[in-house]
Design a protein around this motif. Sequence first.
Motif, PDB file in Angstrom:
ATOM      1  N   UNK A 144       0.733  -1.339   0.003  1.00  0.00           N
ATOM      2  CA  UNK A 144      -0.147  -0.233   0.109  1.00  0.00           C
ATOM      3  C   UNK A 144       0.882   1.352   0.117  1.00  0.00           C
ATOM      4  N   UNK A 145       2.017   1.289   0.530  1.00  0.00           N
ATOM      5  CA  UNK A 145       2.859   2.467   0.477  1.00  0.00           C
ATOM      6  C   UNK A 145       3.311   2.819  -1.060  1.00  0.00           C
ATOM      7  N   UNK A 146       3.171   1.637  -1.749  1.00  0.00           N
ATOM      8  CA  UNK A 146       3.868   2.034  -3.346  1.00  0.00           C
ATOM      9  C   UNK A 146       2.570   2.638  -4.104  1.00  0.00           C
ATOM     10  N   UNK A 147       1.215   2.967  -3.412  1.00  0.00           N
ATOM     11  CA  UNK A 147       0.273   3.635  -4.175  1.00  0.00           C
ATOM     12  C   UNK A 147       0.079   5.067  -3.682  1.00  0.00           C
ATOM     13  N   UNK A 148       0.156   5.994  -4.513  1.00  0.00           N
ATOM     14  CA  UNK A 148      -0.006   7.422  -4.489  1.00  0.00           C
ATOM     15  C   UNK A 148      -1.361   7.981  -4.937  1.00  0.00           C
ATOM     16  N   UNK A 149      -2.030   8.932  -4.449  1.00  0.00           N
ATOM     17  CA  UNK A 149      -2.938   9.673  -5.014  1.00  0.00           C
ATOM     18  C   UNK A 149      -2.487  11.027  -5.201  1.00  0.00           C
ATOM     19  N   UNK A 150      -2.665  11.551  -6.534  1.00  0.00           N
ATOM     20  CA  UNK A 150      -2.088  12.734  -6.989  1.00  0.00           C
ATOM     21  C   UNK A 150      -3.393  13.693  -7.660  1.00  0.00           C
ATOM     22  N   UNK A 151      -3.906  14.342  -6.570  1.00  0.00           N
ATOM     23  CA  UNK A 151      -5.080  15.122  -7.230  1.00  0.00           C
ATOM     24  C   UNK A 151      -4.753  16.373  -8.029  1.00  0.00           C
ATOM     25  N   UNK A 152      -3.487  16.635  -8.216  1.00  0.00           N
ATOM     26  CA  UNK A 152      -2.835  17.902  -8.501  1.00  0.00           C
ATOM     27  C   UNK A 152      -1.620  17.616  -9.237  1.00  0.00           C
ATOM     28  N   UNK A 153      -1.188  18.647 -10.264  1.00  0.00           N
ATOM     29  CA  UNK A 153       0.112  18.496 -10.768  1.00  0.00           C
ATOM     30  C   UNK A 153       1.289  18.315  -9.897  1.00  0.00           C
ATOM     31  N   UNK A 154       1.188  19.016  -8.871  1.00  0.00           N
ATOM     32  CA  UNK A 154       2.164  19.266  -7.857  1.00  0.00           C
ATOM     33  C   UNK A 154       2.280  18.016  -7.111  1.00  0.00           C
ATOM     34  N   UNK A 155       1.358  17.261  -6.963  1.00  0.00           N
ATOM     35  CA  UNK A 155       1.310  16.247  -6.073  1.00  0.00           C
ATOM     36  C   UNK A 155       1.673  14.947  -6.650  1.00  0.00           C
ATOM     37  N   UNK A 156       1.450  15.058  -8.174  1.00  0.00           N
ATOM     38  CA  UNK A 156       1.885  14.146  -9.275  1.00  0.00           C
ATOM     39  C   UNK A 156       3.245  14.012  -9.393  1.00  0.00           C
ATOM     40  N   UNK A 157       3.900  15.321  -9.361  1.00  0.00           N
ATOM     41  CA  UNK A 157       5.264  15.391  -9.527  1.00  0.00           C
ATOM     42  C   UNK A 157       6.187  14.903  -8.216  1.00  0.00           C
ATOM     43  N   UNK A 158       5.575  15.121  -7.191  1.00  0.00           N
ATOM     44  CA  UNK A 158       5.989  14.662  -5.704  1.00  0.00           C
ATOM     45  C   UNK A 158       6.074  13.158  -5.948  1.00  0.00           C
ATOM     46  N   UNK A 159       4.902  12.634  -6.484  1.00  0.00           N
ATOM     47  CA  UNK A 159       4.702  11.268  -6.235  1.00  0.00           C
ATOM     48  C   UNK A 159       5.836  10.335  -7.057  1.00  0.00           C
TER      49      UNK A 159
END
Length: 174
Positions: A144-159
Amino acid sequence: PMVADKTTVANTINAMTAGGSTFINLGMAWGQRMLSPRWQGLWGGEMNTNNLPLAYNTPLMNKVLILMTDGENQLDGGNFTAYKYLDSGLLGTTDTSTANSTLDTRTLAICTALKNNGVLIYTIGFGAAGTVNTSMLSACATNPTYFFLAPTNAELQSAFHQIGDSLANLRISH
């Protein structure tokens, strides 16, 4: 053939347009083929030159698949797809909800097969929590720690940065 030229890959990606239904299982199947040693010698180009893909569990090498999706498996019954039209029954049903559930099951089966071969799977749900099938993506990920929820572009880049850091740490630990 597969190429390692960043400009060629970027230009090809930038020329793509979104549309139609979403079949995560088909993307995962092609990811599996890219990693499977059974496909060695079939890709051409640098893949053949370097005898890729290597065998599963090759020492000092990790196979990694990153799945990024904007949402859920979704069959639009009016679209002609890899499964023809929904009313063809190729998914064992003509009901959209049941077909989407079947696609989820097929996706998870591929995830399980990859994990059973030692492939590390990271999943990223790009979109708001209500539009992403977080339970399926969490189950598909290696853990489960290998799953990322990225609702924004910034969070996508962070993932992607976190995944990169995690992979760099794996290399250091060998």
